[in-house]
Motif scaffolding. Structure first.
Motif, PDB file in Angstrom:
ATOM      1  N   LEU A  63       0.820  -1.214   0.000  1.00  0.00           N
ATOM      2  CA  LEU A  63       0.000   0.000   0.000  1.00  0.00           C
ATOM      3  C   LEU A  63       0.851   1.259   0.000  1.00  0.00           C
ATOM      4  N   LYS A  64       2.069   1.176   0.531  1.00  0.00           N
ATOM      5  CA  LYS A  64       2.952   2.348   0.453  1.00  0.00           C
ATOM      6  C   LYS A  64       3.397   2.582  -0.992  1.00  0.00           C
ATOM      7  N   GLN A  65       3.517   1.509  -1.755  1.00  0.00           N
ATOM      8  CA  GLN A  65       3.926   1.623  -3.152  1.00  0.00           C
ATOM      9  C   GLN A  65       2.764   1.957  -4.076  1.00  0.00           C
ATOM     10  N   TYR A  66       1.647   1.269  -3.894  1.00  0.00           N
ATOM     11  CA  TYR A  66       0.554   1.370  -4.864  1.00  0.00           C
ATOM     12  C   TYR A  66      -0.519   2.350  -4.402  1.00  0.00           C
ATOM     13  N   ASP A  67      -0.927   3.211  -5.344  1.00  0.00           N
ATOM     14  CA  ASP A  67      -1.961   4.213  -5.097  1.00  0.00           C
ATOM     15  C   ASP A  67      -3.120   3.923  -6.045  1.00  0.00           C
ATOM     16  N   VAL A  68      -4.286   3.605  -5.501  1.00  0.00           N
ATOM     17  CA  VAL A  68      -5.426   3.233  -6.347  1.00  0.00           C
ATOM     18  C   VAL A  68      -5.875   4.388  -7.233  1.00  0.00           C
ATOM     19  N   ARG A  69      -5.379   5.598  -6.983  1.00  0.00           N
ATOM     20  CA  ARG A  69      -5.689   6.740  -7.849  1.00  0.00           C
ATOM     21  C   ARG A  69      -4.764   6.807  -9.048  1.00  0.00           C
ATOM     22  N   ASN A  70      -3.777   5.922  -9.072  1.00  0.00           N
ATOM     23  CA  ASN A  70      -2.793   5.994 -10.152  1.00  0.00           C
ATOM     24  C   ASN A  70      -2.088   4.645 -10.288  1.00  0.00           C
ATOM     25  N   MET A  71      -2.846   3.616 -10.660  1.00  0.00           N
ATOM     26  CA  MET A  71      -2.250   2.300 -10.846  1.00  0.00           C
ATOM     27  C   MET A  71      -2.990   1.555 -11.945  1.00  0.00           C
ATOM     28  N   SER A  72      -2.353   0.549 -12.503  1.00  0.00           N
ATOM     29  CA  SER A  72      -2.944  -0.194 -13.607  1.00  0.00           C
ATOM     30  C   SER A  72      -4.039  -1.124 -13.108  1.00  0.00           C
ATOM     31  N   GLY A  73      -4.960  -1.456 -14.007  1.00  0.00           N
ATOM     32  CA  GLY A  73      -5.990  -2.427 -13.669  1.00  0.00           C
ATOM     33  C   GLY A  73      -5.401  -3.784 -13.340  1.00  0.00           C
ATOM     34  N   LYS A  74      -4.312  -4.126 -14.007  1.00  0.00           N
ATOM     35  CA  LYS A  74      -3.649  -5.402 -13.746  1.00  0.00           C
ATOM     36  C   LYS A  74      -3.142  -5.475 -12.311  1.00  0.00           C
ATOM     37  N   ASP A  75      -2.486  -4.398 -11.852  1.00  0.00           N
ATOM     38  CA  ASP A  75      -1.969  -4.389 -10.484  1.00  0.00           C
ATOM     39  C   ASP A  75      -3.097  -4.303  -9.456  1.00  0.00           C
ATOM     40  N   LEU A  76      -4.144  -3.527  -9.760  1.00  0.00           N
ATOM     41  CA  LEU A  76      -5.261  -3.408  -8.832  1.00  0.00           C
ATOM     42  C   LEU A  76      -5.995  -4.737  -8.694  1.00  0.00           C
ATOM     43  N   SER A 105     -12.829  -4.311 -19.329  1.00  0.00           N
ATOM     44  CA  SER A 105     -11.586  -4.404 -20.112  1.00  0.00           C
ATOM     45  C   SER A 105     -10.569  -3.326 -19.777  1.00  0.00           C
ATOM     46  N   TRP A 106     -10.280  -3.164 -18.482  1.00  0.00           N
ATOM     47  CA  TRP A 106      -9.166  -2.268 -18.146  1.00  0.00           C
ATOM     48  C   TRP A 106      -8.097  -2.994 -17.334  1.00  0.00           C
ATOM     49  N   LYS A 107      -7.947  -4.293 -17.640  1.00  0.00           N
ATOM     50  CA  LYS A 107      -6.922  -5.103 -16.989  1.00  0.00           C
ATOM     51  C   LYS A 107      -5.607  -5.021 -17.761  1.00  0.00           C
ATOM     52  N   GLY A 108      -5.205  -3.803 -18.062  1.00  0.00           N
ATOM     53  CA  GLY A 108      -3.959  -3.607 -18.792  1.00  0.00           C
ATOM     54  C   GLY A 108      -2.931  -2.930 -17.917  1.00  0.00           C
ATOM     55  N   SER A 109      -1.931  -2.360 -18.555  1.00  0.00           N
ATOM     56  CA  SER A 109      -0.831  -1.736 -17.813  1.00  0.00           C
ATOM     57  C   SER A 109      -0.994  -0.227 -17.711  1.00  0.00           C
ATOM     58  N   ASP A 110      -2.030   0.339 -18.363  1.00  0.00           N
ATOM     59  CA  ASP A 110      -2.236   1.783 -18.288  1.00  0.00           C
ATOM     60  C   ASP A 110      -2.697   2.171 -16.887  1.00  0.00           C
ATOM     61  N   GLU A 111      -2.132   3.256 -16.362  1.00  0.00           N
ATOM     62  CA  GLU A 111      -2.494   3.693 -15.022  1.00  0.00           C
ATOM     63  C   GLU A 111      -3.841   4.410 -15.043  1.00  0.00           C
ATOM     64  N   ARG A 112      -4.690   4.039 -14.098  1.00  0.00           N
ATOM     65  CA  ARG A 112      -6.045   4.601 -14.021  1.00  0.00           C
ATOM     66  C   ARG A 112      -6.319   5.073 -12.596  1.00  0.00           C
ATOM     67  N   ASN A 113      -7.348   5.905 -12.466  1.00  0.00           N
ATOM     68  CA  ASN A 113      -7.788   6.358 -11.153  1.00  0.00           C
ATOM     69  C   ASN A 113      -9.058   5.588 -10.790  1.00  0.00           C
ATOM     70  N   ALA A 114      -8.918   4.587  -9.941  1.00  0.00           N
ATOM     71  CA  ALA A 114     -10.057   3.734  -9.600  1.00  0.00           C
ATOM     72  C   ALA A 114     -11.138   4.505  -8.846  1.00  0.00           C
ATOM     73  N   LEU A 156      -8.064   2.731   1.094  1.00  0.00           N
ATOM     74  CA  LEU A 156      -6.755   2.283   0.609  1.00  0.00           C
ATOM     75  C   LEU A 156      -5.890   3.476   0.221  1.00  0.00           C
ATOM     76  N   ALA A 157      -6.491   4.449  -0.466  1.00  0.00           N
ATOM     77  CA  ALA A 157      -5.743   5.642  -0.873  1.00  0.00           C
ATOM     78  C   ALA A 157      -5.317   6.448   0.351  1.00  0.00           C
ATOM     79  N   ALA A 158      -6.192   6.554   1.349  1.00  0.00           N
ATOM     80  CA  ALA A 158      -5.858   7.302   2.561  1.00  0.00           C
ATOM     81  C   ALA A 158      -4.706   6.638   3.309  1.00  0.00           C
ATOM     82  N   ILE A 159      -4.711   5.311   3.374  1.00  0.00           N
ATOM     83  CA  ILE A 159      -3.610   4.598   4.028  1.00  0.00           C
ATOM     84  C   ILE A 159      -2.319   4.793   3.233  1.00  0.00           C
ATOM     85  N   HIS A 160      -2.408   4.771   1.914  1.00  0.00           N
ATOM     86  CA  HIS A 160      -1.234   5.045   1.075  1.00  0.00           C
ATOM     87  C   HIS A 160      -0.646   6.412   1.426  1.00  0.00           C
TER      88      HIS A 160
END
Length: 535
Positions: A63-76, A105-114, A156-160
């Motif tokens: 969670l320190k690394q990944y921000d759901v406001r700026n991460m890929s669908g694959k990683d999320l 269909s957003w399970k790619g590597s493009d970063e998205r804001n969930a 999750l974003a707040a904890i990040h």
């Protein structure tokens, strides 16, 4: 500690063998040894990040690394699966996130804001209700589901954000979400394989799990044969033996995700100083600094309080309304405008939702949209015909014509009240007109005010962690305010997340504030009575 953020959402610690392991620190043992450390109900040492956030160290590193406001669908997708497996996210919420990623269909590597994605899903569904296309009774389940998912993602974003100041938590490396999922499959399978082997039962493994085991063992320096033939258990036996062999050779180690090198975590953000703000358009800037004299301050404060009392609305919002002609707004600007007015108590949530058929569908000519729609609905009724709307499968009848007409009337009334107040304020010299970019300035100040409030609080656990920003627009607005204030931002190097950028900017702002006492932007929030009186 349970962190509940909705009826079906919980970030909760595992309650397995550690349950009931609570230990109270008491007097030192009779032999003079050290007192046992105080532990929480999950066996975690009180005061550690794991105890304070109610999560494993691996999860905190992710969670320190990944921000759901700026991460890929694959990683999320991987992160949600891991959190659900660990009991740190409700399974239904994880399924909602993963199902949306797969189904849309957003399970790619493009970063998205969930956060923005699920906010749009919720508002689109509510817009269909307000437009009479769906019954609230049937749509309510989806709406509540999207809201619960939003709440989970916001936490999750707040904890990040909060973890950026936690020096005891190292950030996971890029690609670690997939590593964590592979580890999850390996650990789960190894537990069942050890049990089956102890009972003399055959070992079985699926294709996905076998591939996850292979990738994890390869990172540990052990190469397994290709998982081509899994039917007879030979591959599973080799995998179990390889894992046993690795643990025997490394008794003090465990397989885990990769972490960022310490020196990389110390890298900062700005490669050069941010550019000075461009010249502002004509008009009065929303106040960033106090008046130059005490006398002027007293006069302006008295005028301000009298004007706010007259309208029942704070001066920043009065300036914004005076400056904003709804007929000249784009749909995105209208949505931002309505949300700012809601957040400052001028509009209700129901008022803002009455505008969703307009703002979510990007309809043109906002001041006349509802009038045209009402005329069309009335004409169809007079002809004895049922109004229809377009769907991917063809035309369909509206399910609630009366509900759509009521919403049209409410939405039109909201817009007219705001426009009437806009016209009234043109003749009030006590309310200054903001610059041409007054809407942007108001949004910037709102984002800055929230960021400063959250940073000042300094959350150190999951319960108190709050969002510092919702997306890119907020981050840019915060930095625009800092630039207009003249805060000198530290020129730092290296790539970093928005949360890391803001963490350093807060330190810079604190230094600036020490030498500029009293000069801090804010949005006043006096008692308000809304805009109904201006109908």
């Amino acid at each position: 500690m349970n962190v509940n953020i909705g009826h079906a959402i919980a970030f909760r610690p595992q309650l397995g063998a550690a349950s009931g392991a609570a230990r109270v620190a008491g007097a030192a043992p009779e032999d003079g040894g050290k007192a046992e450390p105080l532990r929480d109900v999950n066996g975690r040492m009180v005061g550690t990040p794991e105890s304070r956030y109610g999560m494993s160290m691996r999860t905190l590193q992710l969670l320190k690394q990944y921000d759901v406001r700026n991460m890929s669908g694959k990683d999320l997708d991987a992160l949600a699966e891991v959190l659900a497996e660990n009991g740190e996210m409700d399974g239904d919420v994880a399924m909602s996130i993963r199902g949306d990623i797969e189904g849309n269909s957003w399970k790619g590597s493009d970063e998205r804001n969930a956060l923005e994605i699920f906010a749009k899903r919720r508002d689109d569904t509510m817009a269909s209700v307000k437009a009479g296309e769906a019954s609230l009774r049937f749509a309510n389940y989806s709406i509540k589901g999207y809201e619960r998912t939003q709440q989970a993602l916001e936490k999750l974003a707040a904890i990040h954000d909060a973890l950026q100041s936690e020096d005891d938590v190292r950030a996971a490396a890029n690609g670690s979400a997939a590593q964590a999922r592979d580890l999850m499959h390996l650990e789960r399978w190894m537990r069942s394989a050890e049990q089956a082997d102890a009972k003399g039962e055959p070992l079985a493994v699926g294709k996905e799990t076998a591939e996850a085991i292979s990738r994890t063992m390869l990172r540990a320096g052990v190469e397994l044969p290709p998982a081509d033939n899994l039917q007879h258990g030979d591959w599973a036996r080799q995998a179990l033996q390889a894992y046993r062999g690795w643990t025997a050779r490394h008794p003090n180690d465990k397989l885990d995700i990769d972490l960022k090198p310490a020196e990389e975590e110390d890298k900062k953000v700005f490669k050069e100083k941010p550019p000075a703000p461009a010249g502002e358009a004509q008009g009065t800037q929303l106040s960033l600094q106090p008046p130059s004299s005490a006398a002027k301050l007293a006069r302006e404060m008295q005028d301000k309080l009298q004007t706010e009392a007259r309208y029942g609305i704070g001066m920043p919002m009065l300036q914004l309304i005076k400056s904003t002609d709804i007929s000249g707004l784009s749909i995105d600007q209208l949505k931002q405008y309505s949300q700012l007015l809601r957040d400052n108590g001028v509009l209700s949530q129901d008022d803002v939702e009455s505008l969703l058929p307009l703002t979510q569908r990007a309809m043109a000519d906002p001041m006349n949209y509802y009038k045209r729609d009402l005329n069309w609905l009335t004409s169809m009724q007079q002809q004895g015909r049922t109004p229809q709307y377009s769907t991917p499968g063809g035309m369909a009848d509206l399910s609630d014509v009366a509900g759509r007409m009521r919403n049209d009337q409410q939405g039109q009334a909201v817009l007219e009240r705001l426009q009437n107040l806009h016209q009234t304020l043109q003749g009030d010299d006590k309310v200054q007109t903001a610059a041409a970019n007054g809407l942007q300035q108001s949004g910037d100040l709102a984002a800055f005010d929230n960021w400063a409030r959250v940073e000042s609080k300094g959350a150190r656990n999951a319960d108190s962690a709050e969002l510092e920003f919702r997306g890119k627009q907020d981050v840019e607005g915060i930095f625009r305010v800092l630039q207009r204030l003249g805060v000198e931002l530290t020129p730092l190097e290296g790539d970093s997340s928005p949360s890391q950028r803001l963490e350093q900017a807060w330190k810079d702002y604190q230094r600036w504030r020490d030498s500029h006492p009293g000069e801090r932007p804010s949005i006043a929030l006096p008692p308000k009575r809304g805009v109904d009186v201006y109908a």
